[in-house]
Scaffold this motif. Structure first.
Motif, short mmCIF file in Angstrom:
data_model
loop_
_atom_site.label_atom_id
_atom_site.label_comp_id
_atom_site.label_asym_id
_atom_site.label_seq_id
_atom_site.Cartn_x
_atom_site.Cartn_y
_atom_site.Cartn_z
N THR A 5 0.58 -1.00 0.08
CA THR A 5 0.01 -0.01 -0.28
C THR A 5 1.08 0.97 0.13
OG1 THR A 5 -1.56 -0.86 0.56
CG2 THR A 5 -1.78 1.68 1.22
N LEU A 6 0.57 1.71 -1.32
CA LEU A 6 1.10 3.09 -0.94
C LEU A 6 0.29 4.30 -0.46
CD1 LEU A 6 3.06 2.69 -4.59
CD2 LEU A 6 4.08 2.23 -2.31
N ARG A 7 0.95 5.76 0.10
CA ARG A 7 0.56 6.69 -0.08
C ARG A 7 0.47 7.97 1.36
NH1 ARG A 7 0.76 6.71 6.13
NH2 ARG A 7 1.60 5.21 7.35
N ASP A 8 0.09 8.84 1.08
CA ASP A 8 0.84 10.05 1.62
C ASP A 8 1.72 9.83 2.92
OD1 ASP A 8 0.82 11.98 -0.43
OD2 ASP A 8 -1.17 12.35 0.18
N GLU A 55 3.30 0.75 2.86
CA GLU A 55 3.53 -0.15 3.68
C GLU A 55 3.02 -1.81 3.43
OE1 GLU A 55 1.04 2.63 6.94
OE2 GLU A 55 -0.67 1.43 5.29
N VAL A 56 3.69 -3.01 3.89
CA VAL A 56 2.49 -4.20 3.72
C VAL A 56 2.15 -4.65 5.38
CG1 VAL A 56 4.20 -6.21 3.58
CG2 VAL A 56 4.68 -4.80 1.80
N ASP A 57 0.87 -5.11 5.21
CA ASP A 57 0.22 -5.62 6.54
C ASP A 57 0.47 -4.94 7.17
OD1 ASP A 57 0.04 -8.24 5.38
OD2 ASP A 57 2.53 -9.13 5.94
N GLY A 58 0.10 -3.44 7.19
CA GLY A 58 0.08 -2.31 7.48
C GLY A 58 1.02 -1.73 8.42
N GLN A 59 1.93 -1.73 7.90
CA GLN A 59 3.40 -1.95 8.61
C GLN A 59 4.79 -1.21 7.44
OE1 GLN A 59 4.34 -1.85 12.21
NE2 GLN A 59 2.06 -2.33 12.01
N PRO A 60 4.79 0.49 8.15
CA PRO A 60 5.24 1.17 7.52
C PRO A 60 7.26 0.44 6.78
CG PRO A 60 4.86 2.50 8.55
CD PRO A 60 4.26 1.03 9.38
N ALA A 98 8.07 0.21 -6.30
CA ALA A 98 6.54 1.05 -7.07
C ALA A 98 6.51 2.51 -6.02
CB ALA A 98 5.64 0.07 -6.04
N LEU A 99 7.61 2.38 -5.75
CA LEU A 99 7.72 4.14 -4.58
C LEU A 99 7.88 5.23 -5.98
CD1 LEU A 99 9.08 3.13 -1.28
CD2 LEU A 99 6.91 4.14 -1.36
N ILE A 100 9.13 4.71 -6.45
CA ILE A 100 9.72 5.82 -7.51
C ILE A 100 8.88 5.57 -8.44
CG2 ILE A 100 11.26 5.64 -9.30
CD1 ILE A 100 13.28 4.08 -7.01
N HIS A 101 7.79 4.82 -8.64
CA HIS A 101 7.06 5.23 -9.55
C HIS A 101 5.48 5.74 -9.82
CE1 HIS A 101 7.92 2.34 -13.33
NE2 HIS A 101 8.28 1.34 -12.76
N GLU A 102 5.08 5.77 -8.34
CA GLU A 102 4.43 6.76 -7.46
C GLU A 102 4.81 7.77 -7.78
OE1 GLU A 102 0.73 7.60 -6.39
OE2 GLU A 102 1.02 6.36 -7.16
N GLY A 103 5.82 7.78 -7.11
CA GLY A 103 6.27 9.45 -6.91
C GLY A 103 6.51 10.00 -8.41
N LEU A 104 7.12 9.68 -9.58
CA LEU A 104 6.66 10.43 -10.40
C LEU A 104 5.11 10.65 -11.08
CD1 LEU A 104 10.07 8.02 -11.70
CD2 LEU A 104 10.19 10.74 -10.93
N ALA A 105 4.86 9.61 -10.57
CA ALA A 105 3.36 9.97 -11.44
C ALA A 105 2.88 10.67 -10.94
CB ALA A 105 1.98 8.71 -11.00
#
Length: 182
Positions: A5-8, A55-60, A98-105
């Motif tokens: 899960t990616l979030r702010d 996050e994975v399983d609710g943990q950062p 995933a973080l890089i792709h989402e951040g660039l988007a």
């Protein structure tokens, strides 16, 4: 692997981001081991344009930061990527990607014109970043400085990252301007 899960970033994430960043960079000999202080100083200066937590399983387990950069030719709306951190036990599972792709988007959605970074040549090229002779960062070898134009125009000159990148220790609690303390 469980879903990512990616979030702010939220204020509740500050401690976890610090710990993730320390752990991610601890084994890297090329690191000055100040990346956690850079993130703290960027946050204090309100210069985190995009700050995402994985996050994975609710943990950062991961974090990425993007902040404005200044270009000597005056080109606006460029950003620096970094640091990006993933806990060692979760590396090589696609979290950084995933973080890089989402951040660039997210940068593109903000009408950014491009992004640059200092990083490992074999890793960042897969995201479209390239070494360019027209753009440089003082004191950094050209083979580890990368840029990615979103509008097809590569600026010329030198890049200056936010002063927070000079942080070498915790930001002063009384600092109002976000500069790192001693």
């Amino acid at each position: 692997m469980n879903p990512i899960t990616l979030r702010d970033e939220t204020p509740a994430d500050v401690g976890a981001i610090h710990d993730i960043t320390v752990a991610a960079f601890a084994p890297l000999e090329l690191s000055g081991h100040t990346e956690q202080f850079v993130v703290q100083a960027l946050r204090a200066a309100h210069a985190l344009t995009v700050s995402l937590v994985a996050e994975v399983d609710g943990q950062p387990v991961g974090h990425i930061a993007f902040s404005p950069v200044t270009l000597s030719d005056g080109t606006p709306d460029w950003y620096g990527l970094g640091p990006v951190s993933v806990l060692p036990a979760h590396q090589r599972q696609g979290i950084g990607k995933a973080l890089i792709h989402e951040g660039l988007a997210r940068l593109k959605a903000l009408h950014a014109r491009g992004c640059c970074l200092v990083g490992h040549p074999a890793y960042y090229r897969r995201f479209g970043f390239e070494n360019t002779p027209d753009l440089s960062l003082d004191g950094v070898p050209p083979d580890v400085f990368f840029a990615l134009s979103f509008d097809g125009r590569m600026p010329c000159g030198t890049v200056s990252f936010h002063p927070a990148f000079m942080a070498t220790g915790p930001a002063s609690e009384s600092s109002q301007d976000g500069r790192a303390g001693s």
